[in-house]
Design a protein around this motif. Structure first.
Motif, short mmCIF file in Angstrom:
data_model
loop_
_atom_site.label_atom_id
_atom_site.label_comp_id
_atom_site.label_asym_id
_atom_site.label_seq_id
_atom_site.Cartn_x
_atom_site.Cartn_y
_atom_site.Cartn_z
N ILE A 192 0.84 -1.20 0.00
CA ILE A 192 0.00 0.00 0.00
C ILE A 192 0.87 1.25 0.00
O ILE A 192 0.66 2.19 -0.78
CB ILE A 192 -0.92 0.01 1.24
CG1 ILE A 192 -1.90 -1.16 1.17
CG2 ILE A 192 -1.68 1.32 1.36
CD1 ILE A 192 -2.71 -1.35 2.42
N LEU A 193 1.88 1.24 0.88
CA LEU A 193 2.77 2.41 0.95
C LEU A 193 3.48 2.64 -0.37
O LEU A 193 3.60 3.77 -0.84
CB LEU A 193 3.78 2.23 2.07
CG LEU A 193 3.27 2.49 3.48
CD1 LEU A 193 4.27 2.04 4.51
CD2 LEU A 193 2.99 3.98 3.68
N LEU A 194 3.94 1.53 -0.98
CA LEU A 194 4.64 1.66 -2.26
C LEU A 194 3.73 2.28 -3.30
O LEU A 194 4.15 3.16 -4.07
CB LEU A 194 5.14 0.30 -2.72
CG LEU A 194 5.93 0.32 -4.04
CD1 LEU A 194 7.22 1.08 -3.85
CD2 LEU A 194 6.21 -1.08 -4.55
N ALA A 195 2.47 1.84 -3.31
CA ALA A 195 1.52 2.41 -4.26
C ALA A 195 1.36 3.90 -4.02
O ALA A 195 1.39 4.71 -4.95
CB ALA A 195 0.17 1.70 -4.13
N ALA A 196 1.23 4.30 -2.72
CA ALA A 196 1.07 5.71 -2.40
C ALA A 196 2.29 6.51 -2.85
O ALA A 196 2.16 7.60 -3.42
CB ALA A 196 0.86 5.89 -0.90
N VAL A 197 3.48 5.95 -2.60
CA VAL A 197 4.71 6.65 -2.95
C VAL A 197 4.81 6.84 -4.46
O VAL A 197 5.22 7.89 -4.95
CB VAL A 197 5.92 5.86 -2.40
CG1 VAL A 197 7.21 6.33 -3.02
CG2 VAL A 197 5.99 5.99 -0.90
N THR A 198 4.42 5.80 -5.21
CA THR A 198 4.53 5.89 -6.66
C THR A 198 3.49 6.84 -7.24
O THR A 198 3.80 7.72 -8.04
CB THR A 198 4.36 4.49 -7.30
OG1 THR A 198 5.05 3.56 -6.49
CG2 THR A 198 4.90 4.47 -8.69
N VAL A 199 2.23 6.66 -6.81
CA VAL A 199 1.18 7.52 -7.34
C VAL A 199 1.43 8.98 -6.95
O VAL A 199 1.25 9.89 -7.76
CB VAL A 199 -0.21 7.05 -6.82
CG1 VAL A 199 -1.28 8.04 -7.19
CG2 VAL A 199 -0.51 5.68 -7.37
#
Lengths: 219, 494
Positions: free
Chosen positions: B463-470
């Motif tokens: 989830i965090l990775l998705a937030a960081v990328t988006v």
């Protein structure tokens, strides 16, 4: 009259931190700290009576009672108990010799005089000299922490810094808001409890409370 | 509504005290974090619509505006992630015999207290109370840093409490001077009240205020990990349990930075320009980035490396606040969010790696991508993100800060800044990327079978990775609105 009294008290508080600096044994640190706290309680008492008579405010007197209970009775007692259970073979504890330490303290007083002399507006409310005295107590407390190696010496150094801060706040600005004072006391007691527990654990792990041994983490 | 923020942690603390079974402990910790986040979401909505939230009861101490709301959102988001991650992490530690099972309860109680003190620091408008809460964060997290109770952890905890407490005592002297500068100007009911200080900033005594700022910068700067007062930080971050490291880095440093930002706003308002605070902040910020760059290049312990990277990013935020233009403030605030998300993601995945390999040494670890497919990938991408490579969000905020520096025509500052960022990037590439290559040793492979250990925690990582990328390509409208309001509060344009 009371102006003279608080002037005298602020000099005595400064003097008590010099006495602390000249101590060689951990047990006498605790005594000096207790004397300094008594002087601070007295100063708060004088100020509390004055503010009660002039403005009908009780809060400084309550703070004065809290200082007596916490800094004169409870915290020194706690430190004595900690000291009794981690007593180390050599209880003398200082790095440089005493005359040099005291001379450096004199230098710190002169330093705070010159910093504050160049600031206009710092003499607001009370006379400038009291502010110089009380800020010197903070620097001496800091220097005390650096000059001692044992864990208990460092705790007491921090408590002296806290005393200096308290007296600065009281003399410079007629006291902080009551709730702030209260919060600072809560923090202070928690600090002493936590550091006491850490001292026990360090004593268990390292077989001494010499903070020179805390040097494994580097880089 | 706002008071629930302070009440829920206290209830959770009581429940943790009463309920003994492990499952219930996990449940209380996670559900209180979820509740807090839901309340924060509603409050954020209100703050964006109506501006500041203040209640008249309890002496009017409760106060939330866009600036504190933004940082509070970060605190609670990372808090939830750390709470979920802790379940698997603690179970694994107990299974590996590193922690006795009853200590889980103590861990959760300390963690909830830690979150409570941070919420308190962000929801009061009295600078004195804010100081008390920030000092309390140190005390609440002291035992979390020394949680493993071995020689190293105790040393780190001792240094942490002593250095941070002394630093914060210096900040109290600064706050007393702030109080002194307002003597005769504020009514006794609004002593140390941030809004009142800010409203009357023009009539405060400038010389005392300048002295106060120096003390507050040194004091809260210690807590924020700015060089040269950063020495506690690598020790504390490397010795604490990983979810706690994530919170220390992603959350605690921001809370201290918040104190500096509040004071900077008052002082700049009083001085009419940012040249006094700007010089100090830029100098201390550049020094922090440089210190971090040197230590990252020679680091052998990956958790310490991440800690030094936090020092670097706090330095970047300090520089951004020092430049004090709308663009740089926007970049700085955005960088706070981005850094917190990315750094906590890295610390959490480092926790998985550490449990798998049982070492913090970089050279002992090979082939992470094979043994830990998901955590390894997250760690690798996270390293790219934290070093500031596009398309990740840290790039976006670093880019706007750099642009702001050059717009301000501080050419030398900009050049040094970029050079140091490049050095940090190189440092991370040289030291850490070797962990990903090579085959895991056959003996190690036997001991460390492939596969993830902490399933729930790994979901958090994704989830965090998705937030960081988006976050690097698209900024949600709510977040943008919140940052712009916070920027207005700092610059005084609202």
């Amino acid at each position: 009259m009371s102006e003279n009294l608080s002037e005298t008290l602020s000099v005595l508080i400064l003097l008590s931190s010099f006495v602390l600096m000249a101590n060689k044994r951990i047990s006498s640190y605790i005594k000096s700290f207790r004397i300094q706290s008594m002087l601070i309680a007295l100063a708060a008492g004088v100020m509390g009576v004055r503010s009660l008579l002039d403005e009908g405010r009780w809060d400084i007197l309550i703070v004065c009672i809290l200082i007596v209970v916490l800094k004169v009775i409870y915290i020194p007692g706690l430190l004595n108990r900690t000291y009794a259970s981690v007593r180390y073979r050599v209880e003398k504890d200082f790095i440089l010799n005493i005359p040099i330490l005291v001379l450096v303290c004199c230098g710190l007083v002169v330093f705070s005089y010159f910093t504050l002399a160049s600031i206009d507006g710092s003499s607001q409310g009370m006379s400038n000299m009291q502010l110089v005295n009380s800020i010197s107590v903070i620097w001496i407390g800091l220097f005390f922490m650096i000059s001692r190696k044992k864990a208990l010496g460092q705790i007491i150094g921090f408590l002296v810094i806290e005393n200096g801060l308290y007296i600065t706040a009281m003399l410079a600005t007629q006291g902080m808001p009551f709730i702030v004072d209260l919060g600072i006391f809560i923090d202070l007691v928690t600090f002493v409890l936590i550091m006491g527990m850490l001292t026990f654990r360090i004593n268990d792990q390292f077989d001494s409370i010499d903070t020179d041994q805390l040097n494994n983490l580097k880089g | 509504m706002g008071f629930l923020l302070l009440v829920i942690p206290i209830i959770a603390l009581l429940l943790l005290f009463i309920l003994k079974p492990k499952r219930l402990q996990h449940l209380v910790s996670v559900s209180s974090a979820v509740l807090l986040l839901i309340i924060a979401a509603i409050l954020t909505h209100n703050v964006i619509l109506y501006g500041a939230i203040a209640y008249s009861w309890l002496g009017g101490f409760f106060y939330l505006d866009a600036l504190s709301m933004m940082i509070l959102d970060i605190v609670l988001t990372i808090g939830l992630m750390a709470a979920i991650f802790s379940i698997g992490y603690l179970e694994e530690e107990v299974r590996q015999d590193k922690l006795p099972a009853p200590k889980i309860r103590l861990y959760y109680m300390l963690m909830v207290t830690f979150i409570f003190t941070m919420i308190l620091a962000l929801t009061v408008k009295n600078m004195g109370l804010m100081w008390i809460a920030i000092e309390a964060t140190t005390l609440a997290s002291a035992f979390l840093v020394g949680f493993y109770n071995n020689r190293y952890a105790l040393e780190a905890a001792w240094k942490y409490v002593i250095i941070c407490s002394v630093g914060i005592a210096v900040a109290l002297l600064g706050i007393i001077l702030l109080h002194l500068s307002s003597a005769g100007i504020l009514e006794s009911g609004s002593f140390l009240d941030w809004t009142a200080l800010y409203a009357n900033a023009a009539s405060l005594k400038s010389s005392v205020l300048r002295l106060a700022f120096i003390f507050i910068l040194v004091g809260f700067g210690t807590k924020a990990g700015l060089a040269p007062m950063h020495t506690w930080l690598p020790d504390a971050h490397s010795q604490a349990p990983s979810p706690i490291s994530a919170m220390l880095s992603g959350v605690l440093l921001n809370s201290a930075m918040y104190g500096i930002i509040r004071t900077t706003a008052i002082v700049n308002h009083n001085q009419g320009s940012s040249s006094f605070t700007g010089r100090l902040l830029i100098a201390i910020g550049i020094l922090s980035i440089a210190t971090a760059a040197i230590f990252i290049l020679t680091q052998k312990d990956y958790k310490r490396l991440l800690a030094y990277s936090s020092i670097e990013h706090m330095g970047i935020i300090a520089v951004a606040i020092g430049i004090f233009t709308p663009l740089s403030i926007f970049g700085g605030l955005l960088h706070m969010i981005n850094h917190s998300l990315t750094k906590s993601m890295l610390f959490l995945s480092a926790g998985n790696i550490m449990q798998k390999y049982d070492t913090k040494q970089i050279f002992k670890i090979k082939g992470i991508l094979k043994t830990l497919p998901v955590s390894g990938t997250v760690f690798l991408l996270g390293l790219f993100a934290i070093a500031g490579t596009p398309p990740f969000n840290v790039f976006a905020s670093e880019f706007s800060i750099t642009a702001a520096i050059f717009n301000q025509s501080s050419l030398w500052v900009g050049m040094v800044f970029i050079l140091l960022l490049a050095a940090v990037f190189a440092g991370i590439a040289v030291t850490l990327f070797k962990m990903f290559y090579g085959e895991p040793d056959s003996t190690e492979a036997a001991a460390a079978k492939t596969g993830e250990i902490n399933i729930l925690g790994t979901i958090c990582l994704v989830i965090l990775l998705a937030a960081v990328t988006v976050g690097g390509v698209y900024l949600p409208e709510t977040v943008r609105e919140l940052i712009i309001q916070a920027q207005g509060i700092i610059l005084g344009t609202i």
